[in-house]
Design an enzyme around this catalytic site. Sequence first.
Site, mmCIF file in Angstrom:
data_model
loop_
_atom_site.group_PDB
_atom_site.id
_atom_site.type_symbol
_atom_site.label_atom_id
_atom_site.label_comp_id
_atom_site.label_asym_id
_atom_site.label_seq_id
_atom_site.Cartn_x
_atom_site.Cartn_y
_atom_site.Cartn_z
ATOM 1 N N GLN A 105 40.412 20.955 55.927
ATOM 2 C CA GLN A 105 41.615 20.951 55.093
ATOM 3 C C GLN A 105 41.434 19.978 53.930
ATOM 4 O O GLN A 105 40.924 18.876 54.100
ATOM 5 C CB GLN A 105 42.818 20.549 55.940
ATOM 6 C CG GLN A 105 44.144 20.636 55.229
ATOM 7 C CD GLN A 105 45.307 20.374 56.172
ATOM 8 O OE1 GLN A 105 45.151 20.411 57.382
ATOM 9 N NE2 GLN A 105 46.479 20.115 55.616
ATOM 10 N N SER A 146 36.338 18.532 60.811
ATOM 11 C CA SER A 146 37.703 18.737 61.302
ATOM 12 C C SER A 146 37.975 20.229 61.530
ATOM 13 O O SER A 146 37.363 20.842 62.410
ATOM 14 C CB SER A 146 38.708 18.112 60.324
ATOM 15 O OG SER A 146 40.014 18.115 60.869
ATOM 16 N N LEU A 147 38.847 20.850 60.746
ATOM 17 C CA LEU A 147 39.080 22.285 60.851
ATOM 18 C C LEU A 147 37.771 23.066 60.822
ATOM 19 O O LEU A 147 37.600 24.068 61.530
ATOM 20 C CB LEU A 147 39.964 22.746 59.693
ATOM 21 C CG LEU A 147 39.936 24.239 59.365
ATOM 22 C CD1 LEU A 147 40.658 25.028 60.442
ATOM 23 C CD2 LEU A 147 40.497 24.517 57.990
ATOM 24 N N ARG A 207 46.575 25.829 65.834
ATOM 25 C CA ARG A 207 46.282 24.434 65.511
ATOM 26 C C ARG A 207 47.064 23.985 64.281
ATOM 27 O O ARG A 207 47.650 22.895 64.257
ATOM 28 C CB ARG A 207 44.781 24.276 65.259
ATOM 29 C CG ARG A 207 44.307 22.869 64.917
ATOM 30 C CD ARG A 207 42.801 22.914 64.664
ATOM 31 N NE ARG A 207 42.196 21.597 64.498
ATOM 32 C CZ ARG A 207 42.013 20.973 63.348
ATOM 33 N NH1 ARG A 207 42.412 21.557 62.211
ATOM 34 N NH2 ARG A 207 41.433 19.786 63.290
ATOM 35 N N HIS A 235 44.022 13.118 63.265
ATOM 36 C CA HIS A 235 42.954 12.428 63.996
ATOM 37 C C HIS A 235 43.358 11.020 64.425
ATOM 38 O O HIS A 235 42.561 10.080 64.387
ATOM 39 C CB HIS A 235 41.661 12.410 63.163
ATOM 40 C CG HIS A 235 41.173 13.782 62.814
ATOM 41 N ND1 HIS A 235 40.678 14.651 63.748
ATOM 42 C CD2 HIS A 235 41.173 14.460 61.636
ATOM 43 C CE1 HIS A 235 40.375 15.797 63.170
ATOM 44 N NE2 HIS A 235 40.675 15.712 61.888
ATOM 45 N N GLN A 270 39.461 16.209 69.640
ATOM 46 C CA GLN A 270 39.242 16.029 68.203
ATOM 47 C C GLN A 270 40.515 15.687 67.433
ATOM 48 O O GLN A 270 40.488 14.914 66.481
ATOM 49 C CB GLN A 270 38.612 17.300 67.630
ATOM 50 C CG GLN A 270 38.195 17.218 66.182
ATOM 51 C CD GLN A 270 38.591 18.467 65.413
ATOM 52 O OE1 GLN A 270 39.770 18.815 65.339
ATOM 53 N NE2 GLN A 270 37.603 19.141 64.846
#
Length: 391
Positions: free
Chosen positions: A9, A87-88, A112, A194, A243
């Site tokens: 993102q 991440s994503l 998510r 996170h 995560q």
Amino acid sequence: MIVFTFPGQGSQKPGMGAPWVGHPSWELVGEASAAVGRDIEHLLLEAPADELTETRNAQAATFVLSLVVLDAIERLGVEPAAVAGHSLGEYTALVAAGALAFEEGATLVAERGEAMQAAGRERAGGMAAVLGLDDDAVEVACARVDGDVWVANYNAPGQVVVAGSPEAIDDLAALAKEAGAKKVLPVPVSGAFHTPFMAPARERLRKALAATDVRDPELPTYANVDAAPHTDAREWLGLLGAQLCSPVRWRQTLHRLHDDGFGTYVEVGPGTVLTGLAKRTVSGARVLSVSTPADLDRLLEALAAPPAGAVGAHEGEHLFATERLVVSPAAGLFSPAGGLDPGLRLEPGDVLGTVGDHEVRSPFSGVVMGVLAVDGERVTASQPIAWLRTS
């Protein structure tokens, strides 16, 4: 060795899908829309910046476009030896590695995004990039703040992202500047990703993961949580859940990839954020990015050239990088166009024939070296139709 990396993102921008409209790989957009019950094409072509920045929209759009780009690269015959995502992007990497089916990945990413957006509304938070301090100095500054703020992303040397409550981030910024930080810049997101602020999203995601068929990745897939490669589906169920509340160890991942022998890093998807981080982190690496169809030719040209410092080249290296396959856009009976014979020169958009009601068009230029489907043959989607050589 080549590793494909996938952005997260923040790499999205309005209209980022426009260059891909009409490319055979664009069909994935319709498949993703059907899988999640949302108009992904609208997000990729028409959504304004404020709509696209929403967590649920940014994640869905970035995931799908990254896989459109991956599909286009795979049609050229270029494959990685490992994958990693920021991440994503970790979900994109798992689809690329065969651990998740495309539809399952799209569904998980949609859940998510919704969960993280809801968690951001439940507990207000934000993120900020600290530039010019090493990891330890940022961690010390976080520890000195009398409030909730943590390191969220270890991105590159001298670039660390923190997240937490708005007040704590303000205090952190002051302490970081006192310690010598060049800048502390806000990151335009809707939550403290996170960090422990995402605990509600983690519980929701874990339920979705429990209902998903996660398979063993076919390629080493490097995880954000520990910067290590994993090829066990059971481990990935735990890693994806962890995560959301753990920092993204991207700098450590890049160093581990380098230590494991990877010398070529290809960012696959919108933007060039990961390209910049790799250039800052891995000395001597060949760093490339593919975000538009025009980048496909540049990728092949770059891979055809030996890496900096290489002595000589293996037989066949240049041949591999200049050969391309035109594949079927759909399933059905193949009917070749007149004159489709070896030696024919094709330009982008030229028609090679039809598969049912669909035209088979070449997405690139080249000379036909061989026709791989015969008149009346029943072919499947993405089955090779012709073999071209660009030079």
